[in-house]
Write a protein that holds these residues in place. Structure first.
Motif, PDB file in Angstrom:
ATOM      1  N   VAL A  12      -6.843  11.459   0.722  1.00 53.60           N
ATOM      2  CA  VAL A  12      -7.272  11.655  -0.663  1.00 53.60           C
ATOM      3  C   VAL A  12      -6.415  10.788  -1.591  1.00 53.60           C
ATOM      4  O   VAL A  12      -5.398  10.226  -1.186  1.00 53.60           O
ATOM      5  CB  VAL A  12      -7.139  13.135  -1.068  1.00 53.60           C
ATOM      6  N   GLY A  13      -6.822  10.691  -2.862  1.00 52.79           N
ATOM      7  CA  GLY A  13      -6.038   9.944  -3.821  1.00 52.79           C
ATOM      8  C   GLY A  13      -4.772  10.686  -4.206  1.00 52.79           C
ATOM      9  O   GLY A  13      -4.806  11.902  -4.469  1.00 52.79           O
ATOM     10  N   THR A  14      -3.642   9.992  -4.228  1.00 50.37           N
ATOM     11  CA  THR A  14      -2.383  10.589  -4.646  1.00 50.37           C
ATOM     12  C   THR A  14      -1.712   9.688  -5.677  1.00 50.37           C
ATOM     13  O   THR A  14      -2.016   8.497  -5.778  1.00 50.37           O
ATOM     14  CB  THR A  14      -1.426  10.806  -3.464  1.00 50.37           C
ATOM     15  N   ARG A  15      -0.768  10.277  -6.422  1.00 49.44           N
ATOM     16  CA  ARG A  15       0.020   9.542  -7.406  1.00 49.44           C
ATOM     17  C   ARG A  15       1.499   9.877  -7.199  1.00 49.44           C
ATOM     18  O   ARG A  15       1.854  11.049  -7.076  1.00 49.44           O
ATOM     19  CB  ARG A  15      -0.380   9.914  -8.838  1.00 49.44           C
ATOM     20  N   SER A  29       2.752   4.494  -7.426  1.00 51.79           N
ATOM     21  CA  SER A  29       1.698   4.429  -6.404  1.00 51.79           C
ATOM     22  C   SER A  29       0.551   5.319  -6.851  1.00 51.79           C
ATOM     23  O   SER A  29       0.776   6.438  -7.321  1.00 51.79           O
ATOM     24  CB  SER A  29       2.225   4.913  -5.046  1.00 51.79           C
ATOM     25  N   ALA A  30      -0.684   4.832  -6.671  1.00 51.03           N
ATOM     26  CA  ALA A  30      -1.848   5.623  -7.052  1.00 51.03           C
ATOM     27  C   ALA A  30      -3.059   5.137  -6.272  1.00 51.03           C
ATOM     28  O   ALA A  30      -3.162   3.962  -5.920  1.00 51.03           O
ATOM     29  CB  ALA A  30      -2.112   5.518  -8.547  1.00 51.03           C
ATOM     30  N   GLY A  31      -3.964   6.069  -5.989  1.00 49.62           N
ATOM     31  CA  GLY A  31      -5.194   5.716  -5.280  1.00 49.62           C
ATOM     32  C   GLY A  31      -5.249   6.339  -3.903  1.00 49.62           C
ATOM     33  O   GLY A  31      -4.463   7.242  -3.571  1.00 49.62           O
ATOM     34  N   PRO A  32      -6.184   5.886  -3.064  1.00 48.45           N
ATOM     35  CA  PRO A  32      -6.329   6.448  -1.723  1.00 48.45           C
ATOM     36  C   PRO A  32      -5.035   6.330  -0.932  1.00 48.45           C
ATOM     37  O   PRO A  32      -4.445   5.263  -0.825  1.00 48.45           O
ATOM     38  CB  PRO A  32      -7.443   5.603  -1.103  1.00 48.45           C
ATOM     39  N   ASP A  33      -4.606   7.457  -0.392  1.00 48.15           N
ATOM     40  CA  ASP A  33      -3.351   7.548   0.350  1.00 48.15           C
ATOM     41  C   ASP A  33      -3.615   7.280   1.827  1.00 48.15           C
ATOM     42  O   ASP A  33      -4.488   7.900   2.429  1.00 48.15           O
ATOM     43  CB  ASP A  33      -2.773   8.956   0.137  1.00 48.15           C
ATOM     44  N   ASP A  46       0.865  -1.176   0.000  1.00 48.55           N
ATOM     45  CA  ASP A  46       0.000   0.000   0.000  1.00 48.55           C
ATOM     46  C   ASP A  46       0.902   1.225   0.000  1.00 48.55           C
ATOM     47  O   ASP A  46       2.125   1.112   0.151  1.00 48.55           O
ATOM     48  CB  ASP A  46      -0.927  -0.011   1.214  1.00 48.55           C
TER      49      ASP A  46
END
Length: 382
Positions: A311-314, A302-306, A149
């Protein structure tokens, strides 16, 4: 506004947006610089050197850029990999025997190491010991299995990078950066501010939050879940940002003199933009990243809920990527914001590098309205 500096023909919208940041968004002192194809096309500054002072901002005034430091620090392990001195997929413990988590070097850079918080936060005095933070994070049990994750390592990122770089090179990240990057490029950018440059750095502090208006551009409202995470002392979010408790005074010379690769770099806007320009192009004959390293830095890891920011980050390798949490120039962009305002990034497809620094911090974490207004103006100029 008494705005100093220059803009190349066609980039006048950036100057207009910069002026509006003062008249509509309350900037006290700030600078912005933009490079295009290795050539500087915007170099502007205005306001006061100190957020609480009257001395004018000068060419060469620098500021603490907070987490925009991470994007600068990320270049060090990537350059070590480019030189064949560091394997991104090797276990961290192969280089750093005291490191306990089963994490790879890659996991440090893509925020998947599972080590965003410390069970026992450091005091400000402990944080000023350059070895104490790496020791603490090396002994910390991960919050999740590394690699499974992702979550923003707000402060621990710096200790992870610094501990690794020290064991590979024998030098701290700030020292390596000064010798191998800032020196050859002539950058006004420091990770560990030397006494010779201390007078150039302004005092930073919070700004009153402005009322939203049609001229201020979109304002990102925190979601209820995000607000709750920051307010809950037991949340991973709160604990990640409290890895040093209480946080040191960012105007303290002792704090600025220490190299903390997550949060206390000091730079001019021109130095930050010039750094990013050198990642994607030749600047006065110097280019840092090969095209292959550029591709590696901005490839999504990495992408999606942090787990920390909620919030979602990339993320790529050490860099935030264009997305809703941190809008940059285009999907090709990679860089890093600093909590409260600062931003640096590069866009290899447009040949653009950008740097914005300010002495007045807002509550924003990743998408400050002032930086966003400048990005929209660069996009319009292109």
């Amino acid at each position: 506004m008494d705005v100093r500096g220059t803009v190349a023909g066609g980039f006048e919208p950036v100057r207009d947006a910069f002026v509006r940041n003062f008249t509509a968004l309350g900037d006290r002192g700030a600078a912005v610089a933009v490079y295009r194809d290795g050539r500087k096309v915007v170099d502007l500054w205005a306001g006061t050197k100190d957020v609480d002072g009257t001395e004018p901002w000068q060419r060469g005034t620098a500021q603490v850029v907070r987490s925009a430091t991470k994007g600068v620090a990320a270049a060090v392990p990537l350059l070590l990999h480019q030189r064949g001195e560091l394997d991104l997929d090797a276990p961290v413990g192969e280089y750093w025997p005291e490191f306990k988590a089963q994490s790879s070097v890659r996991h440090i850079l893509n925020h998947r190491a599972g080590l965003p918080a410390l069970d026992l936060p450091l005091t400000p005095a402990e944080a000023l010991d350059p070895l104490r933070g790496p020791e603490a994070v090396a002994a910390q049990a991960p919050a999740w299995e590394p690699g499974t994750d992702h979550g923003y390592h707000a402060l621990t990122y710096g200790w992870l990078v610094d501990g690794l770089v020290r064991r590979v090179t024998g030098r701290g990240t700030g020292e390596w950066l000064a010798d191998e990057v800032a020196g050859p490029l002539g950058l006004d950018l420091w990770l560990g501010l030397p006494p010779s440059a201390a007078d150039r750095a302004g005092r930073v502090g919070p700004l009153p939050e402005p009322e939203p208006s049609a001229s201020s551009g979109p304002r990102l409202r925190p979601k209820r879940a995000v607000t709750a995470a920051y307010e809950d002392p037991s949340s991973l979010t709160r604990r990640a940002f409290a890895a040093i408790t209480p946080f040191p005074d960012q105007n303290d010379p002792a704090y600025r003199a220490l190299a903390m690769p997550a949060t206390n770099g000091v730079a001019t806007a021109e130095g930050l933009a010039r750094f990013y320009a050198s990642l994607i192009d030749h600047v006065d004959g110097v280019r840092l990243f090969t095209p292959r390293t550029v591709a590696r830095a901005r490839a999504e890891e990495s992408a999606g809920p942090d787990r920390v920011l909620v919030v979602g980050t990339r993320f790529g390798l050490g860099y935030m990527l264009h997305g809703s949490a941190s809008p940059l120039l285009s999907p090709a962009s990679f860089g890093h914001p600093g909590r409260g305002g600062a931003l640096g990034f590069a866009d290899p497809e447009e040949g653009v590098a950008f740097g914005y620094v300010t002495n007045g911090f807002r509550k924003t974490v990743t998408a400050d309205p002032r930086a966003q207004a400048l990005i929209r103006a660069v996009r319009a100029a292109l």
